[in-house]
Design a protein around this motif. Structure first.
Motif, short mmCIF file in Angstrom:
data_model
loop_
_atom_site.label_atom_id
_atom_site.label_comp_id
_atom_site.label_asym_id
_atom_site.label_seq_id
_atom_site.Cartn_x
_atom_site.Cartn_y
_atom_site.Cartn_z
N LEU A 217 0.86 -1.19 0.00
CA LEU A 217 0.00 0.00 0.00
C LEU A 217 0.89 1.24 0.00
CD1 LEU A 217 -2.63 -1.10 2.68
CD2 LEU A 217 -2.96 -0.99 0.20
N GLU A 218 0.66 2.13 -0.95
CA GLU A 218 1.42 3.38 -0.99
C GLU A 218 0.46 4.52 -0.72
OE1 GLU A 218 5.27 2.98 -3.59
OE2 GLU A 218 3.47 2.48 -4.77
N ILE A 219 0.85 5.34 0.25
CA ILE A 219 -0.07 6.38 0.73
C ILE A 219 0.62 7.73 0.59
CG2 ILE A 219 -1.42 7.17 2.74
CD1 ILE A 219 -0.10 3.81 3.20
N GLU A 220 -0.08 8.69 0.04
CA GLU A 220 0.42 10.06 0.02
C GLU A 220 -0.46 10.85 0.97
OE1 GLU A 220 3.26 10.78 -1.68
OE2 GLU A 220 3.03 12.66 -0.57
N GLY A 221 0.11 11.37 2.04
CA GLY A 221 -0.69 12.06 3.05
C GLY A 221 -1.41 13.27 2.48
N VAL A 222 -2.61 13.55 3.01
CA VAL A 222 -3.36 14.75 2.60
C VAL A 222 -3.59 15.62 3.84
CG1 VAL A 222 -4.51 13.62 0.64
CG2 VAL A 222 -5.60 13.59 2.90
#
Ligand code: EPU
Length: 434
Positions: A217-222
């Motif tokens: 899982l690759e997550i880009e913070g918002v």
């Protein structure tokens, strides 16, 4: 305290309806706390664990309203401000530990009680804590509490590999990562349907997650997430439990329908094992029709992470094996020692033994009613299933375990022909002396 009195030998018929998933709902509720507004979650089962987690969330100051009749739960995260999950509540339900990720993700700090042991073993949370450190939180232990702080109020993000893969740790880390100031990667992430649905809800809230349903899982913070209106999935474990009930307690040649099933959530090994027993099995939309054969074949199973045979269905499978012709084995690779139900089932004349980390079950022996004790949720339901096919009366004590995860179980089964009564009793009353 309540117990079930089950009179065996009453054949099931008709239709069994599946409620919303308990385990998915708990993760969705934690997600609700990330938004600064009112989130609606539909198809939430009215269960003890849902009430417990509602109370945990309320401690933060968030509003929680549950319309049980409509199975609609609303979380108003706008009023949340306290960053604590107290021992008194966390000790009742391990999933309360999701507050670590939810509070870090929303406020950049959390003080969450360590959950402690569980009925069948230690069930550690080391991966939740190590993972959160890898995402940039500082973690201390104080008086049985995990005290976590993100630098300058927001986690920077990071990379963590789960070993073993863990449903709860994947959910917790996602809760923390979706609002981090940078990117994160979770390797060997869980891909159980609970996790996938939870990711889909987070995406609808505005989270940026790639690889949903895969091991990476690759997550880009918002900066912030928005409240949403979301519908929970059906409970795959309740669905599997009812399919097993239909296979063992239906009349030979008669069909029982289990309605509200997402077949994809059960995984191929479970479906293959069901078919392997010789039951008639047909699927029409969300309804699975099960027809009991003259004899059930003994099918050995080995639990594994999704899409493997679910650990949460192995205790129930034991009862199916006892009703089959021949011997078979069960190995649980997720929780190596989750066999507390075996001594209780033996009290009902089941010949099952734990040997070298697996259960060997002899099929074809008539079970008989007895007083037995629930030790955890899935163990409890296996005792009810055994009671339904046993000769005579079975008293399943301590069903508070069962009430954590099966909504109106006795009502649903009785409407389909079973004879199960809920009776209050005094656990500490002396037996009558002669
Ligand atoms: N593990 C670690 N360290 C950790 C976390 C997990 O070693 O920090 C190990 C566990 O000991 C286990 C394996 O990882 O051997 C997998 O455990 P996982 O973390 O996936 O389990 P969980 O998230 O605590 C959820 C369900 C359980 C279900 C398991 C496995 C919820 C609330 N609970 O628990 O459901 O058995 O996944 O699928 O979602 C139930 O519903 O009856 C139930 C127990």
């Amino acid at each position: 305290m309540d117990k079930f009195v089950v009179r065996g030998g009453r054949p099931l018929y008709g239709t069994l309806d599946v409620s919303g998933s308990k385990n998915t709902a708990l993760a969705l509720m934690a997600a609700g706390l990330l938004a600064d507004g009112k989130t609606t979650i539909r198809n939430v089962p009215a269960l003890r664990d849902i009430y417990t987690f509602s109370r945990v969330i309320k401690v933060t100051g968030a509003g929680v309203e549950f319309d049980e009749a409509d199975h609609r739960l609303e979380i108003d995260g706008a009023t949340a401000s306290k960053t604590v999950a107290p021992y008194e509540l966390v000790k009742r339900m391990r999933a309360s530990f999701y507050m670590l990720g939810a509070l870090l993700g929303r406020f950049g700090k959390a003080r969450v009680s360590l959950p402690g042991g569980c009925a069948w073993g230690p069930r550690p949370v080391n991966l939740h804590m190590e993972g959160m450190e890898a995402l940039g939180a500082s973690i201390d232990l104080e008086d049985g509490y995990v005290v976590a702080t993100a630098p300058s109020g927001r986690m920077p993000g990071g990379v963590f590999e789960l070993n073993p893969s863990s449903v709860g740790a994947t959910i917790n880390l996602l809760l923390g990562a979706v609002t981090a100031s940078g990117g994160s990667r979770i390797d060997n992430a869980a891909k159980e349907p609970d996790v996938v649905d939870f990711c889909r809800m987070l995406q609808r809230m505005g989270a940026r997650i790639d690889g949903v349903g895969t091991r990476t899982l690759e997550i880009e913070g918002v900066d912030a997430l928005s409240p949403v209106d979301w519908t929970n999935s059906p409970d795959r474990i309740e669905a599997g439990t009812f399919m097993i009930a239909a296979a063992i307690a239906g009349r030979v040649g008669e069909t029982i329908s289990v309605r509200g099933v997402n077949i994809d959530h059960l995984g191929k090994p479970f479906m293959d094992a069901m078919k392997g027993t010789g039951v008639g099995l047909s699927i029409d939309g969300d309804t699975v029709a099960i027809t009991r054969p003259t004899t059930l074949k003994p099918i050995s199973v080995r639990t594994d992470v999704f899409p493997g045979f679910p650990t949460d269905l192995q205790a129930q499978w034991t009862v199916l094996l006892a009703c089959a012709e021949g011997n078979a084995r069960i190995r649980d690779t997720v929780y190596l020692d989750r066999f507390k139900h075996i001594p209780e089932l033996r009290r009902m004349n089941m010949n099952a033994i734990v040997m070298d980390g697996e259960v060997v079950v002899e099929g074809g022996r008539q079970l008989s009613g007895a007083h037995v004790m629930s030790t955890d949720l899935r163990a409890s339901v296996s005792l009810v299933l055994a009671g339904m096919v046993a000769e005579g009366e079975t008293h399943v004590l301590r069903i508070y375990h069962l009430d954590r995860g099966y909504e109106r179980l006795e009502q649903k089964l009785c409407a389909a022909g079973a004879d199960i009564r809920r009776v209050s009793y005094d656990e500490w009353a002396d037996p009558e002396m002669e």
